[in-house]
Design an enzyme around this catalytic site. Structure first.
Site, PDB file in Angstrom:
ATOM      1  N   GLY A  40     -25.260 -11.979  19.541  1.00 59.67           N
ATOM      2  CA  GLY A  40     -25.861 -10.674  19.366  1.00 59.67           C
ATOM      3  C   GLY A  40     -25.392  -9.664  20.400  1.00 59.67           C
ATOM      4  O   GLY A  40     -24.523  -9.935  21.235  1.00 59.67           O
ATOM      5  N   HIS A 451     -41.630 -12.643  55.119  1.00 55.94           N
ATOM      6  CA  HIS A 451     -40.938 -11.572  55.836  1.00 55.94           C
ATOM      7  C   HIS A 451     -39.534 -12.030  56.235  1.00 55.94           C
ATOM      8  O   HIS A 451     -39.357 -13.176  56.631  1.00 55.94           O
ATOM      9  CB  HIS A 451     -41.724 -11.221  57.106  1.00 55.94           C
ATOM     10  CG  HIS A 451     -41.035 -10.210  57.975  1.00 55.94           C
ATOM     11  ND1 HIS A 451     -41.056  -8.853  57.706  1.00 55.94           N
ATOM     12  CD2 HIS A 451     -40.294 -10.365  59.106  1.00 55.94           C
ATOM     13  CE1 HIS A 451     -40.367  -8.222  58.639  1.00 55.94           C
ATOM     14  NE2 HIS A 451     -39.882  -9.109  59.506  1.00 55.94           N
TER      15      HIS A 451
END
Length: 466
Positions: A40, A451
């Site tokens: 597709g 972090h």
């Protein structure tokens, strides 16, 4: 005439997995694909190849910025032929893998040809190999997708022009690429080819880029592209095109009158239209909308009994992941035992629709914009954080953009977000999961996130809530 249990037209991101699931359940399935390869639009001419080329363009961009990071590498040159070959390799790998996935099913037959309805659940296929075949099925699933929209410009038939597929087959960088359209396709290709070294002009008929977004987002994208050296022509309606030497000259209409833009190449990027031409929907009793999309209900059923339409052709949000979600809906409703989340009716109502614009930095989006939230009557509160205040952005020296979240002041629930920054799509996904889990914004403000990551910036984002 061949009679089968299920007929799937198209091997996009809904048709392919559905065909496999139906075959796994023991049904006899025929899949008809108009192209000569499986996959597709997404695999062949959409997401897969464009993002492969975007990656090459980003490497070129970072290489030119190497000195900013204390790295000396000399001049940067682009071999567009090699970029194209890398793209082709990725596409071929994806497509061949998809084909193998279909052909492994004993009760599934893959047919290459052009399908058209000739009656209720009856289809004639003009075979690519020659000849014609007639198929009749208990159920039919249409997954034909969309194709490039072409503006009916005066003189267009007499000049060369490119679409989203042909532009990726160039073997040399254009001298000056004129991009018609300031939507997702136009912006991605515009920035890509600017980074490859082309002069680029983007022409948009509206007063701002990507008009579905809040004006703040549109303006930030315009400024970002302007900083990249891309010329942006807003409020400019394309009217005609003529040859200009080996290139083209585009005439545009503006409030100040007519103007012209000369370039070497012209890209038509003004949207998509449903690929229903020649499909014979009327013969099958399948209604279409005013825009030509196949009309479906919340369960993706068409107006013809026993026929479903999945993916872009049904006029839903034009994204690969939504097409795949269409597959999930039909799978759950028709193959309850095989459904991953239990049995029961499934619909497309109320599903969250995330999407990402793959400029650099990315725009990741989920839920309502601020404009939509206010129009819907919510008690809107806004959290806003520029990327210049994001630790990871500062460390990587990629501080363009901002993060914005829309919150309902009465319920403390997140209504939507726009993340214009590096990995914006990934950060927006975190917010999508929070919305799916019905979490208040305070949970993201107060949760310990690793972090220094892009996701951690959500802590600081929600401390800015107005």
């Amino acid at each position: 005439m061949d009679r089968v249990d299920d007929l799937v037209i198209g091997t996009g991101q809904a048709g392919k997995p559905l065909a496999g699931a139906l075959a796994e359940s023991g049904r006899r399935v025929v899949v008809v694909e108009a192209h000569d390869r499986v996959g597709g639009t997404c695999v062949l001419t959409g997401c897969t190849p464009t993002k492969a080329m975007v990656a090459s363009a980003r490497v070129a961009h970072l290489a030119r910025r190497a000195a900013d990071y204390g790295v000396e590498i000399g001049d940067v040159s682009i071999d567009l032929g090699r970029v194209r070959e890398r793209k082709r390799t990725v596409v071929d790998d994806f497509s061949s893998g998809s084909r193998r996935g279909l052909e492994k099913h004993d009760t599934l037959e893959l047919v290459f040809g052009f399908a058209r309805f000739t009656g209720e659940r009856r289809v004639e296929v003009d075979l690519r190999a020659g000849g014609r075949r007639t198929l009749e099925a208990e159920r039919v699933f249409v997954n034909t997708g969309t194709r490039n929209r072409v503006l009916p410009l005066d003189g267009l038939d007499a000049v060369p022009w490119l679409d989203n597929a042909s532009i990726m087959e160039l073997d040399e960088v254009p001298e000056h690429l004129i991009v018609l359209g300031g939507g997702f396709i136009g912006l991605e290709f515009g920035q890509m080819f600017r980074r490859f070294g082309a002069e680029v002009t983007i022409v948009e008929a509206a007063g701002r880029l990507v008009g579905r977004e809040d004006p703040e987002v549109s303006e930030a994208l315009r400024k970002m592209l302007d900083d990249d050296g891309i010329a942006i022509r807003l409020d400019s309606r394309a009217a005609a095109v003529t040859r200009h030497g080996a290139g083209v000259r585009l005439t545009v209409e503006t409030e100040a009158g007519e103007a012209s833009i000369a370039g070497s190449h012209l890209l038509m990027a003004v949207g998509r239209v449903p690929a229903t031409e020649g499909l014979g929907t009327d013969a099958a009793g399948i209604e279409r909308t005013d825009r030509g999309f196949i009309r479906v209900n919340e369960r993706l059923e068409t107006t013809a009994e026993g026929v479903w339409a999945l993916g872009d052709v049904n006029g839903g949000p034009p994204f690969t992941h939504i097409a795949y979600d269409d597959f999930r809906i039909v799978q759950r409703n028709l193959l309850e035992a095989a459904a991953p989340f239990g049995s029961g009716p499934a619909t497309r109502d109320d599903r969250l629709v995330p999407y990402t614009l793959f400029t650099d930095p990315q725009l990741g989006r989920i839920g309502l914009t601020e404009t939509q939230a206010r129009e819907a009557g919510h008690a809107v509160r806004i959290a806003h954080l520029p990327m210049t205040r994001v630790a990871r952005a500062i460390e990587t020296d990629e501080t363009r953009g901002f993060m914005k979240a829309v919150v309902d002041g009465d319920t403390d629930r997140i209504l939507g977000a726009a993340i214009l920054g590096p990995e914006g799509g990934e950060v927006a996904t975190i917010l999508q999961l929070a919305m799916m889990g019905d979490l208040p914004w305070t949970r993201l403000r107060d949760t310990a996130l690793s972090h220094p990551t892009w996701g951690e910036s959500l802590n600081n984002l929600f401390t800015t809530l107005e």
